[in-house]
Write an enzyme that holds these catalytic residues in place. Structure first.
Site, PDB file in Angstrom:
ATOM      1  N   GLY A  44       0.827  -1.208   0.000  1.00 53.30           N
ATOM      2  CA  GLY A  44       0.000   0.000   0.000  1.00 53.30           C
ATOM      3  C   GLY A  44       0.857   1.252   0.000  1.00 53.30           C
ATOM      4  CD  GLU A 143       1.763  -6.443   1.873  1.00 55.30           C
ATOM      5  OE1 GLU A 143       2.703  -7.194   1.580  1.00 55.30           O
ATOM      6  OE2 GLU A 143       1.900  -5.214   2.012  1.00 55.30           O
ATOM      7  CG  ASN A 187       2.042 -11.367  -9.440  1.00 53.78           C
ATOM      8  OD1 ASN A 187       1.246 -12.296  -9.246  1.00 53.78           O
ATOM      9  ND2 ASN A 187       3.004 -11.086  -8.592  1.00 53.78           N
ATOM     10  N   GLY A 225       5.913  -8.989 -15.344  1.00 54.01           N
ATOM     11  CA  GLY A 225       7.334  -8.809 -15.077  1.00 54.01           C
ATOM     12  C   GLY A 225       8.050  -8.234 -16.286  1.00 54.01           C
ATOM     13  N   GLY A 228       6.273  -7.196 -19.690  1.00 51.92           N
ATOM     14  CA  GLY A 228       5.310  -6.102 -19.840  1.00 51.92           C
ATOM     15  C   GLY A 228       4.000  -6.391 -19.143  1.00 51.92           C
ATOM     16  CG  ASP A 249      15.503  -5.136  -5.041  1.00 53.61           C
ATOM     17  OD1 ASP A 249      14.649  -6.040  -5.167  1.00 53.61           O
ATOM     18  OD2 ASP A 249      15.635  -4.458  -4.001  1.00 53.61           O
ATOM     19  N   GLY A 254       5.826  -4.146  -9.079  1.00 51.86           N
ATOM     20  CA  GLY A 254       4.373  -4.216  -9.265  1.00 51.86           C
ATOM     21  C   GLY A 254       3.689  -3.008  -8.628  1.00 51.86           C
ATOM     22  CG  ASP A 255       3.953  -2.536  -4.575  1.00 45.25           C
ATOM     23  OD1 ASP A 255       2.905  -3.180  -4.782  1.00 45.25           O
ATOM     24  OD2 ASP A 255       4.806  -2.874  -3.736  1.00 45.25           O
TER      25      ASP A 255
HETATM   26  O1  RIB Z   1       5.569  -5.405  -3.209  1.00 46.53           O
HETATM   27  C1  RIB Z   1       6.729  -5.236  -2.452  1.00 46.53           C
HETATM   28  C2  RIB Z   1       6.381  -5.127  -1.008  1.00 46.53           C
HETATM   29  O2  RIB Z   1       5.870  -6.365  -0.560  1.00 46.53           O
HETATM   30  C3  RIB Z   1       7.547  -4.837  -0.098  1.00 46.53           C
HETATM   31  O3  RIB Z   1       7.752  -3.471   0.086  1.00 46.53           O
HETATM   32  C4  RIB Z   1       7.198  -5.589   1.171  1.00 46.53           C
HETATM   33  O4  RIB Z   1       6.988  -4.746   2.256  1.00 46.53           O
HETATM   34  C5  RIB Z   1       5.953  -6.387   0.833  1.00 46.53           C
HETATM   35  O5  RIB Z   1       4.818  -5.768   1.294  1.00 46.53           O
END
Ligand code: RIB
Length: 314
Positions: A44, A143, A187, A225, A228, A249, A254-255
């Protein structure tokens, strides 16, 4: 479309403890890692920061623990200019944390300890309702308690607010509670869990997206990923090409995609154009270590987009 998009994120905030290592220990074994990074994360919070860096006014609705990480998380949101009126400390709890292990190819393994994130309840969304009614889009992930996600999807629908659901991490869910979302953005792993079919190839991705539309999701954006993304609805699906980068990394990519996509859509871009830009924003985040630390500003993105467009023409 409003001049400055207003986005609300109802979701998690974690502190990420990232270890870079060539190998991972077996039971009873101790290995030396190559590097360590402490940073702010949580799906989030990451999406909120991405949306903010892309130019939106962002309201965060979240819970943190009564500890140093909670205080630091509040300061981190404030440093980006994110509205924290509905980010509260839950007495006697710990802030969410995520030990993350990154392999040399940039792939990650994550364990999330949810802590205070588990305490974000439907009533907390109701408490934020007057502010939520002013936003262009609400973004949700998994989450926080699913009950809160379902409640917010209903709230968004009832109030005519665009609702984006990112079903991450992969969890069993009640599809009927999520169909009212405008965009469903899993995903490959998450799509597999919901459809029961593998999503490894592009063909399987097309079939997976179609199966999700068949289940009643109105618009599906499948993130793939380094391949695309794919945008699908009842009229069919379209692939959105990736941008080639050297990943160190992939955590938070995705966020980055979802936070930026929400802004590009709120600015009025057509879906495929918005997804193309979100592909680049996400790809660039994989070139640096960390989650929020790896996200770039709108000005940096504009320059990168112009370069990428020129490269494609040449
Ligand atoms: O999507 C990546 C996130 O997943 C990380 O920042 C970790 O905290 C988990 O929530």
């Amino acid at each position: 479309m409003t001049a400055t998009p207003r986005i609300a994120v109802i979701g998690s905030a974690n502190v990420d403890l990232t270890t870079l290592s060539d190998a991972f220990p077996r039971a009873g074994e101790t290995l030396f890692g190559k590097g360590f990074n402490l940073g702010f994360g949580g799906k989030g919070a990451n999406q909120a920061v991405a949306a903010r860096l892309c130019g939106a006014d962002v309201l965060m609705v979240a819970r943190v623990g009564e500890d140093l990480f909670g205080e630091a998380t509040l300061k981190n949101f404030a440093s980006f200019g994110i509205d924290t009126r509905h980010v509260q400390v839950v007495p006697g709890t710990s802030t969410g944390v995520a030990p993350i292990f990154v392999e040399p190819n940039g792939q990650n393994r994550i364990i999330v300890v949810k802590g205070a994130n588990e305490h974000l309840r439907p009533a907390d969304v109701d408490a934020a309702a007057p502010l939520l009614r002013t936003v262009d889009a609400i973004i949700l992930q998994f989450e926080i308690p699913l009950e809160t996600v379902y409640h917010t999807v209903r709230f968004a629908r009832a109030n005519g607010i665009r609702c984006i659901v990112n079903p991450a991490p992969a969890l069993p869910m009640e599809v009927s509670q999520l169909r009212a979302a405008d965009y469903f953005i899993p995903n490959e792993t998450e799509a597999e869990l919901i459809t029961g079919h593998a999503v490894r190839t592009l063909e399987e991705a097309r079939a997976g997206a179609a199966a999700l539309v068949q289940k009643g999701f109105r618009k599906v954006v499948l993130t793939l990923g380094d391949r695309g993304s794919l945008v699908a609805d009842a009229s069919g699906s379209s692939e959105v090409a990736p941008f080639r980068v050297t990943a160190v990394d992939t955590t938070g990519a995705g966020d980055a995609f979802i936070g930026s996509l929400a802004v590009f859509l709120a600015e009025g871009l057509a879906e495929l154009q918005a997804a193309a830009r979100a592909n680049l924003y996400a790809a660039l985040s994989t070139t640096r270590v960390g989650t929020q630390k790896s996200f770039i500003t709108r000005a940096e993105f504009a320059a990168a987009w112009a370069r990428a467009a020129a490269d494609r023409v040449d």
